[in-house]
Write a protein that holds these residues in place. Structure first.
Motif, PDB file in Angstrom:
ATOM      1  N   PHE A 172       0.923  -1.274  -0.092  1.00 52.30           N
ATOM      2  CA  PHE A 172       0.007   0.044   0.137  1.00 52.30           C
ATOM      3  C   PHE A 172       0.828   1.144  -0.053  1.00 52.30           C
ATOM      4  O   PHE A 172       1.533   1.489   0.976  1.00 52.30           O
ATOM      5  CB  PHE A 172      -1.048  -0.162   1.163  1.00 52.30           C
ATOM      6  N   THR A 173       0.808   2.134  -1.055  1.00 50.63           N
ATOM      7  CA  THR A 173       1.668   3.085  -1.112  1.00 50.63           C
ATOM      8  C   THR A 173       1.218   4.420  -2.010  1.00 50.63           C
ATOM      9  O   THR A 173      -0.035   4.742  -1.912  1.00 50.63           O
ATOM     10  CB  THR A 173       2.862   2.418  -1.803  1.00 50.63           C
ATOM     11  N   HIS A 174       1.990   5.084  -2.579  1.00 54.53           N
ATOM     12  CA  HIS A 174       1.750   6.282  -3.237  1.00 54.53           C
ATOM     13  C   HIS A 174       1.977   6.306  -4.876  1.00 54.53           C
ATOM     14  O   HIS A 174       2.541   5.523  -5.346  1.00 54.53           O
ATOM     15  CB  HIS A 174       2.512   7.343  -2.622  1.00 54.53           C
ATOM     16  N   GLN A 175       1.352   7.371  -5.440  1.00 50.28           N
ATOM     17  CA  GLN A 175       1.304   7.337  -6.796  1.00 50.28           C
ATOM     18  C   GLN A 175       2.732   7.298  -7.287  1.00 50.28           C
ATOM     19  O   GLN A 175       3.027   6.610  -8.413  1.00 50.28           O
ATOM     20  CB  GLN A 175       0.656   8.817  -7.473  1.00 50.28           C
ATOM     21  N   ALA A 176       3.726   8.180  -7.033  1.00 50.97           N
ATOM     22  CA  ALA A 176       5.048   8.289  -7.679  1.00 50.97           C
ATOM     23  C   ALA A 176       5.666   6.988  -7.267  1.00 50.97           C
ATOM     24  O   ALA A 176       6.457   6.425  -8.253  1.00 50.97           O
ATOM     25  CB  ALA A 176       6.056   9.241  -7.125  1.00 50.97           C
ATOM     26  N   VAL A 177       5.401   6.178  -6.091  1.00 53.89           N
ATOM     27  CA  VAL A 177       6.166   5.135  -5.906  1.00 53.89           C
ATOM     28  C   VAL A 177       5.575   3.807  -6.798  1.00 53.89           C
ATOM     29  O   VAL A 177       6.498   2.943  -7.366  1.00 53.89           O
ATOM     30  CB  VAL A 177       5.999   4.340  -4.416  1.00 53.89           C
ATOM     31  N   ILE A 178       4.322   3.877  -7.370  1.00 54.93           N
ATOM     32  CA  ILE A 178       3.752   2.825  -7.947  1.00 54.93           C
ATOM     33  C   ILE A 178       4.449   2.873  -9.542  1.00 54.93           C
ATOM     34  O   ILE A 178       4.769   2.190 -10.047  1.00 54.93           O
ATOM     35  CB  ILE A 178       2.233   2.999  -8.134  1.00 54.93           C
ATOM     36  N   MET A 179       4.288   4.246  -9.731  1.00 52.60           N
ATOM     37  CA  MET A 179       5.086   4.588 -11.134  1.00 52.60           C
ATOM     38  C   MET A 179       6.662   4.018 -11.207  1.00 52.60           C
ATOM     39  O   MET A 179       7.000   3.650 -12.085  1.00 52.60           O
ATOM     40  CB  MET A 179       5.002   6.021 -11.450  1.00 52.60           C
ATOM     41  N   GLY A 180       7.362   4.236  -9.992  1.00 53.75           N
ATOM     42  CA  GLY A 180       8.532   3.663  -9.902  1.00 53.75           C
ATOM     43  C   GLY A 180       8.658   2.152  -9.877  1.00 53.75           C
ATOM     44  O   GLY A 180       9.687   1.590 -10.794  1.00 53.75           O
ATOM     45  N   PHE A 181       7.719   1.485  -9.470  1.00 52.33           N
ATOM     46  CA  PHE A 181       7.559   0.029  -9.678  1.00 52.33           C
ATOM     47  C   PHE A 181       7.728  -0.316 -11.041  1.00 52.33           C
ATOM     48  O   PHE A 181       8.094  -1.309 -11.859  1.00 52.33           O
ATOM     49  CB  PHE A 181       6.372  -0.661  -8.921  1.00 52.33           C
ATOM     50  N   ARG A 182       6.644   0.371 -11.791  1.00 57.81           N
ATOM     51  CA  ARG A 182       6.616   0.078 -13.301  1.00 57.81           C
ATOM     52  C   ARG A 182       7.607   0.448 -13.894  1.00 57.81           C
ATOM     53  O   ARG A 182       7.926  -0.310 -14.852  1.00 57.81           O
ATOM     54  CB  ARG A 182       5.411   0.968 -13.761  1.00 57.81           C
ATOM     55  N   TYR A 183       8.400   1.527 -13.626  1.00 58.06           N
ATOM     56  CA  TYR A 183       9.847   1.615 -14.325  1.00 58.06           C
ATOM     57  C   TYR A 183      10.658   0.507 -14.356  1.00 58.06           C
ATOM     58  O   TYR A 183      11.253   0.271 -15.014  1.00 58.06           O
ATOM     59  CB  TYR A 183      10.394   3.137 -13.864  1.00 58.06           C
ATOM     60  N   VAL A 184      10.827   0.152 -12.980  1.00 53.17           N
ATOM     61  CA  VAL A 184      11.841  -1.000 -12.726  1.00 53.17           C
ATOM     62  C   VAL A 184      11.437  -2.484 -13.245  1.00 53.17           C
ATOM     63  O   VAL A 184      12.033  -2.889 -14.118  1.00 53.17           O
ATOM     64  CB  VAL A 184      12.074  -1.129 -11.294  1.00 53.17           C
ATOM     65  N   LEU A 185      10.248  -2.640 -12.883  1.00 47.97           N
ATOM     66  CA  LEU A 185       9.679  -3.924 -13.401  1.00 47.97           C
ATOM     67  C   LEU A 185       9.438  -4.160 -14.951  1.00 47.97           C
ATOM     68  O   LEU A 185       9.498  -5.446 -15.359  1.00 47.97           O
ATOM     69  CB  LEU A 185       8.587  -4.482 -12.641  1.00 47.97           C
ATOM     70  N   GLU A 186       9.064  -3.031 -15.486  1.00 52.30           N
ATOM     71  CA  GLU A 186       8.887  -3.177 -16.809  1.00 52.30           C
ATOM     72  C   GLU A 186       9.959  -2.685 -18.070  1.00 52.30           C
ATOM     73  O   GLU A 186       9.751  -2.696 -19.149  1.00 52.30           O
ATOM     74  CB  GLU A 186       7.443  -2.472 -17.334  1.00 52.30           C
ATOM     75  N   ASP A 187      10.935  -2.195 -17.133  1.00 56.51           N
ATOM     76  CA  ASP A 187      12.337  -1.900 -17.864  1.00 56.51           C
ATOM     77  C   ASP A 187      11.811  -0.868 -18.796  1.00 56.51           C
ATOM     78  O   ASP A 187      12.204  -0.659 -19.950  1.00 56.51           O
ATOM     79  CB  ASP A 187      12.915  -2.999 -18.585  1.00 56.51           C
ATOM     80  N   LEU A 188      11.115   0.271 -18.234  1.00 57.16           N
ATOM     81  CA  LEU A 188      10.664   1.563 -19.077  1.00 57.16           C
ATOM     82  C   LEU A 188      11.796   2.533 -19.274  1.00 57.16           C
ATOM     83  O   LEU A 188      12.501   2.499 -18.274  1.00 57.16           O
ATOM     84  CB  LEU A 188       9.496   2.272 -18.436  1.00 57.16           C
ATOM     85  N   THR A 189      11.682   3.254 -20.230  1.00 53.15           N
ATOM     86  CA  THR A 189      12.462   4.274 -20.398  1.00 53.15           C
ATOM     87  C   THR A 189      11.984   5.688 -19.686  1.00 53.15           C
ATOM     88  O   THR A 189      10.852   5.502 -19.385  1.00 53.15           O
ATOM     89  CB  THR A 189      12.782   4.677 -21.860  1.00 53.15           C
TER      90      THR A 189
END
Length: 256
Positions: free
Chosen positions: A179-196
């Motif tokens: 359970f967390t916050h918007q910027a953190v969830i976006m950080g998970f997407r960046y790392v787990l999906e190898d986004l630019t």
């Protein structure tokens, strides 16, 4: 180095679920400040102590009821929350209504991004009090820009990488809820999906991340794959209203 090269371990949780906190009084204050053109949010407590609004509490209860009715009957192996009040309240309320007896673990790596000197200021306030910083932010870009004494999105991503390292070391094949916050969830997407950087910012610009929305991953070959993002089924299935701050509003009033 090929993209994703640093994430080579297969020791992932079987399921990783991220829940954004319910609507907070800070979310409401940010909306009101933006509408009035105020330079500062009308709040008299620090960000870490910002509670849920009445609507946020209703949303958290809706998540718990939805989990009890729709998810696996067994509780997850680990439930972790940001220590910030609005996230921890969401987690405790949802877990109680789900019927899980697990202890809630608080981890500061899931906390909201620290805005430093910008804390409590709207876009108008930043331009009035930190004109040179507003210009620097536009040149550096959202992902790498760090407010004075605060954190960039990149800094948040480093916290995410640290937490994922612990989960890979101790929770292989387990079900984990965060359970967390918007910027953190976006950080998970960046790392787990190898986004630019550009891919991440495009998602942030074009898609809302509503309060109490659910983002989930499941273990796949070589890592975790996205199952759903910003899913509001839990809130929509109840009488609780769905709330979100559009990207432009988040940028103007620095809410998460």
């Amino acid at each position: 180095m090929p993209r994703g090269k640093l994430i080579v371990s297969d020791r992932w949780p079987a399921q990783l679920v991220l829940v954004r906190h319910g609507q907070s009084v800070g979310n409401i204050a940010a909306t009101e400040a933006g509408a009035s053109g105020a330079e500062r949010l009308d709040l008299d407590f620090r960000d870490a102590d910002t509670p849920l609004s009445d609507t946020g509490q209703e949303q958290a209860r809706a998540v718990g009821a939805w989990l009890k009715a729709n998810e696996q009957s067994d509780c997850p192996d680990l439930i972790v929350s940001s220590p910030y009040r609005r996230a921890a309240e969401t987690a405790r309320t949802a877990v109680d209504h789900w019927g899980c007896g697990h202890e809630l673990v608080l981890d500061e790596r899931l906390r909201e991004r620290d805005l430093g000197a910008f804390d409590g200021l709207t876009s108008a306030g930043i331009k009035a009090q930190f004109a040179s910083e507003a210009d620097r932010r536009s040149r550096v870009g959202k992902f790498y820009y760090k407010p004075p004494s605060g954190e960039s999105w990149c800094d948040v991503t480093l916290r995410v990488r640290s937490l994922l390292g612990d989960l890979r070391a101790g929770y292989e094949g387990k079900r984990v809820w965060l359970f967390t916050h918007q910027a953190v969830i976006m950080g998970f997407r960046y790392v787990l999906e190898d986004l630019t950087e550009q891919e991440l910012l495009e998602i942030d610009h074009t898609m809302d991340l509503p309060n109490c929305s659910v983002t989930s991953y499941r273990r796949a070959e070589g890592g975790l794959e996205l199952v759903r993002f910003a899913d509001t089924s839990a809130v929509e299935d109840s009488k609780a209203p769905t709330t979100a701050e559009p990207s432009r509003s988040r940028e103007a009033n620095h809410v998460g």
